[in-house]
Design a protein around this motif. Sequence first.
Motif, PDB file in Angstrom:
ATOM      1  N   ASN A 197       0.824  -1.206   0.000  1.00  0.00           N
ATOM      2  CA  ASN A 197       0.000   0.000   0.000  1.00  0.00           C
ATOM      3  C   ASN A 197       0.861   1.260   0.000  1.00  0.00           C
ATOM      4  O   ASN A 197       1.900   1.303   0.650  1.00  0.00           O
ATOM      5  N   ASN A 198       0.355   2.281  -0.691  1.00  0.00           N
ATOM      6  CA  ASN A 198       0.927   3.623  -0.630  1.00  0.00           C
ATOM      7  C   ASN A 198       0.121   4.374   0.427  1.00  0.00           C
ATOM      8  O   ASN A 198      -1.053   4.660   0.238  1.00  0.00           O
ATOM      9  N   MET A 199       0.733   4.679   1.538  1.00  0.00           N
ATOM     10  CA  MET A 199       0.050   5.304   2.667  1.00  0.00           C
ATOM     11  C   MET A 199       0.044   6.835   2.571  1.00  0.00           C
ATOM     12  O   MET A 199      -0.426   7.499   3.486  1.00  0.00           O
ATOM     13  N   THR A 200       0.542   7.385   1.472  1.00  0.00           N
ATOM     14  CA  THR A 200       0.655   8.837   1.346  1.00  0.00           C
ATOM     15  C   THR A 200      -0.446   9.421   0.465  1.00  0.00           C
ATOM     16  O   THR A 200      -1.246   8.693  -0.126  1.00  0.00           O
ATOM     17  N   ARG A 201      -0.414  10.734   0.347  1.00  0.00           N
ATOM     18  CA  ARG A 201      -1.361  11.463  -0.501  1.00  0.00           C
ATOM     19  C   ARG A 201      -0.751  11.798  -1.854  1.00  0.00           C
ATOM     20  O   ARG A 201      -1.303  12.591  -2.605  1.00  0.00           O
ATOM     21  N   ALA A 261      -1.706   7.538  -4.972  1.00  0.00           N
ATOM     22  CA  ALA A 261      -1.905   7.968  -3.587  1.00  0.00           C
ATOM     23  C   ALA A 261      -2.992   7.129  -2.927  1.00  0.00           C
ATOM     24  O   ALA A 261      -4.091   6.991  -3.473  1.00  0.00           O
ATOM     25  N   GLY A 262      -2.666   6.528  -1.790  1.00  0.00           N
ATOM     26  CA  GLY A 262      -3.633   5.726  -1.050  1.00  0.00           C
ATOM     27  C   GLY A 262      -4.015   4.419  -1.720  1.00  0.00           C
ATOM     28  O   GLY A 262      -4.933   3.734  -1.282  1.00  0.00           O
ATOM     29  N   LYS A 263      -3.322   4.030  -2.765  1.00  0.00           N
ATOM     30  CA  LYS A 263      -3.673   2.831  -3.540  1.00  0.00           C
ATOM     31  C   LYS A 263      -2.870   1.613  -3.094  1.00  0.00           C
ATOM     32  O   LYS A 263      -1.887   1.713  -2.381  1.00  0.00           O
ATOM     33  N   THR A 264      -3.314   0.466  -3.580  1.00  0.00           N
ATOM     34  CA  THR A 264      -2.722  -0.832  -3.253  1.00  0.00           C
ATOM     35  C   THR A 264      -2.357  -1.563  -4.535  1.00  0.00           C
ATOM     36  O   THR A 264      -3.094  -1.494  -5.520  1.00  0.00           O
TER      37      THR A 264
END
Length: 156
Positions: A59-63, A93-96
Amino acid sequence: MRTRSLLMGAALAAGVVVVSQPAHAAGPAIQITKIYYDSPGSPDFGANSSLNGEYVRINNMTRKAVSLKGWTLRDKTNRADHVYTFGAFTLGAGKTVTVRTGKGRNTTTTLYWGRSGGTLAYIWNQVKDTAYVRNASGKLVDSCSYNSTRADYKVC
């Protein structure tokens, strides 16, 4: 300390409320969130469907979108053939993204390691292993370990 007390006293006298909060350590921007290490079905003979039942979710935990070009995903064995290198891929951003062990057609949400060849094609040991994500410079970004015979996956 004396200066800090004077500043807080001045702030209080001026009607300003000062609230001190503890600093929290931020987690990595890119995180391994799940390893499915024991693909469904028994026994595992290395069919592509079984290989693709083994995966790592990142996961990308950033914006902000993050380019993963040149980043690697690997297991603890440190064998050269157990390293997945990301090509030109940007994780929104926020994606998996799910990285599956077998073969398939890459999409914006699923990438394929491209392994085949029977039981030796599996990456993730069924009892104990560690997944590592490193950036293009080789710096460790995140890792997740498991040691279990009671589950087929680990939520990191």
